[in-house]
Design a protein around this motif. Structure first.
Motif, short mmCIF file in Angstrom:
data_model
loop_
_atom_site.label_atom_id
_atom_site.label_comp_id
_atom_site.label_asym_id
_atom_site.label_seq_id
_atom_site.Cartn_x
_atom_site.Cartn_y
_atom_site.Cartn_z
N SER A 1 0.84 -1.21 0.00
CA SER A 1 0.00 0.00 0.00
C SER A 1 0.87 1.25 0.00
O SER A 1 1.03 1.93 1.02
CB SER A 1 -0.93 0.00 1.21
N SER B 1 1.56 4.84 -2.36
CA SER B 1 0.84 5.60 -3.39
C SER B 1 1.48 5.45 -4.76
O SER B 1 0.83 5.57 -5.78
CB SER B 1 0.73 7.07 -2.99
N GLU C 1 -0.32 3.10 -7.21
CA GLU C 1 -1.63 3.40 -7.81
C GLU C 1 -1.56 3.32 -9.32
O GLU C 1 -2.42 2.72 -9.97
CB GLU C 1 -2.11 4.78 -7.38
N SER D 1 -8.62 3.58 -9.59
CA SER D 1 -7.79 4.55 -8.88
C SER D 1 -8.42 5.02 -7.58
O SER D 1 -7.77 5.09 -6.55
CB SER D 1 -7.63 5.78 -9.77
N GLU D 2 -9.70 5.36 -7.65
CA GLU D 2 -10.41 5.84 -6.45
C GLU D 2 -10.43 4.76 -5.37
O GLU D 2 -10.18 5.03 -4.19
CB GLU D 2 -11.85 6.24 -6.79
N THR E 1 -6.82 4.21 -3.99
CA THR E 1 -6.45 5.34 -3.13
C THR E 1 -7.14 5.21 -1.77
O THR E 1 -6.51 5.40 -0.72
CB THR E 1 -6.90 6.68 -3.77
N ASN E 2 -8.42 4.86 -1.78
CA ASN E 2 -9.14 4.67 -0.51
C ASN E 2 -8.49 3.59 0.35
O ASN E 2 -8.33 3.77 1.56
CB ASN E 2 -10.60 4.30 -0.79
N ILE F 1 -5.15 5.24 1.69
CA ILE F 1 -5.20 6.35 2.65
C ILE F 1 -6.23 6.18 3.77
O ILE F 1 -6.01 6.62 4.88
CB ILE F 1 -5.36 7.74 1.99
N ASN G 1 -1.98 5.09 5.23
CA ASN G 1 -0.58 5.23 4.83
C ASN G 1 0.42 4.41 5.64
O ASN G 1 1.62 4.65 5.58
CB ASN G 1 -0.17 6.71 4.81
N ARG H 1 -9.65 15.83 1.01
CA ARG H 1 -10.35 14.81 0.24
C ARG H 1 -11.67 15.41 -0.20
O ARG H 1 -12.27 16.20 0.52
CB ARG H 1 -10.63 13.56 1.10
#
Ligand code: ADP
Ligand code: ADP
Ligand code: MG
Ligand code: MG
Lengths: 77, 144, 144
Positions: free
Chosen positions: C13, C15, C18, C47-48, C51-52, C55, C60, C106
């Motif tokens: 995980s 970024s 992604e 992607s959404e 990202t969820n 983050i 993170n 966000r």
């Protein structure tokens, strides 16, 4: 002589990021051209045949095109 | 801090997934921005190993091929794994021109190609259990 | 016989993965011969969700994100899964503009975007266990 060869070789070291961006541009040109000709969105196969580049390779170039950070930032962070 | 990253991919042993597997590995390694030549070398080696898993490991029957890829600094480790037929004699399999499927016009050069495009190739195999091929390569172009 | 295929990807995980995840999903669905627009739509939704997972799911910290992708005929199923924080109220999370992290700027539009680019979005989540987002889309371009 060895020196020259080394120079040429180093100079010929094309990075993937550059080559993918070039592919991305070609993909967009061909997409425009085929859209006009076919009067609809071309499929990935149609673009791939015209460019003679694998469909899978094209998807990688699409990413490098719209996301300039891809390939670059990661290694330099 | 040194750049590290890893991923694991599993896919059905179908020849249509060869191109997919190659692109996944190159997209992962592309994060390091190697040269075209380096990425082409790695793709060729991955292709040979994946083809072997599909046609020798699973002999075109159903199965799962697993690819693990790890980046540590400039070093790339790629593992390609099947749970298929396996081999009784790994040394024999490594020999240039040796193939168990001459009828399929295999060249017997798969392992030789992997060895020449990668820095090191390890083969772990057990009959009727499966095969794991580990390949290592250090990218020379990075940081230039 | 109907065309089917599947794959599973696991990655750290981070970024930087992604973009990698987007390429893997698009390279896989490339087999169905989509248009570039269809690829772009699916990539946006993926992607959404990724990202969820990074983050919100793992906030993170270290963790593994899993993507499963299945093709059956013209139908694409994509599952994005984390074993992170989870959510107590999925309906609330789905609401447009709702975000639990306004301090990170966000937009709260992630799920709304997924829903608008895909045919159907299912969310399965349990607090402190993790979250699975399943998305479905039928490609219209193929078979022309
Ligand atoms: N994944 C595998 N599972 C079982 N046997 C394998 C596998 N990979 C390679 N082999 C054996 O090793 C031999 C040599 O492989 P290779 O050098 O790639 O040549 P080729 O694939 O052309 O036969 C194969 O013919 C096969 O007998
Ligand atoms: N994988 C996840 N794990 C935990 N919580 C999540 C996850 N995905 C979404 N959420 C919750 O749902 C909310 C809404 O998500 P989203 O619509 O993508 O908006 P945003 O990401 O901008 O906050 C998030 O703020 C978060 O509270
Ligand atoms: Mg071979
Ligand atoms: Mg979001």
């Amino acid at each position: 002589m060895g020196e020259i060869k080394r120079f040429l070789r180093d100079d010929g070291m094309i990075k993937v990021s550059r080559s993918l961006k070039e592919t991305y541009q070609k993909v967009y040109c061909v997409k425009e051209k085929l859209s006009k000709k076919l009067q609809r969105e071309p499929t990935l196969d149609e673009i791939s045949k015209e460019l003679e580049i694998d469909k899978e390779e094209i998807t990688m170039a699409l990413e490098a095109g719209y996301n300039p950070e891809y390939l670059y930032d990661t290694i330099h962070q | 801090m040194e750049f590290t990253n890893e991923m694991k991919l599993e896919f059905a042993s179908k020849s249509q997934n060869e191109a997919f597997a190659r692109v996944v590995v190159s997209a992962f390694i592309a994060q390091l921005d190697p040269t075209i030549e380096e990425i082409a070398d790695i793709k060729t080696a991955v292709s040979e190993a994946v083809t072997n898993a599909i046609i020798h490991g699973y002999e075109n029957t159903k199965g799962i091929v697993t690819i693990r890829c790890k980046i540590v600094g400039k070093l790339i480790e790629i593992e390609i794994c099947d749970r298929g037929k396996g081999m009784s004699n790994v040394d024999k399999a490594r020999e240039p021109l040796y193939t168990s499927k001459p009828e399929l016009e295999r060249s017997g050069m798969g392992f030789t190609i992997m060895e020449s495009f990668m820095d090191k190739v390890e083969i772990i195999s057990e009959l009727n259990k499966g095969t794991t091929v580990k390949m290592y390569k250090e990218l020379k172009s990075i940081g230039k």
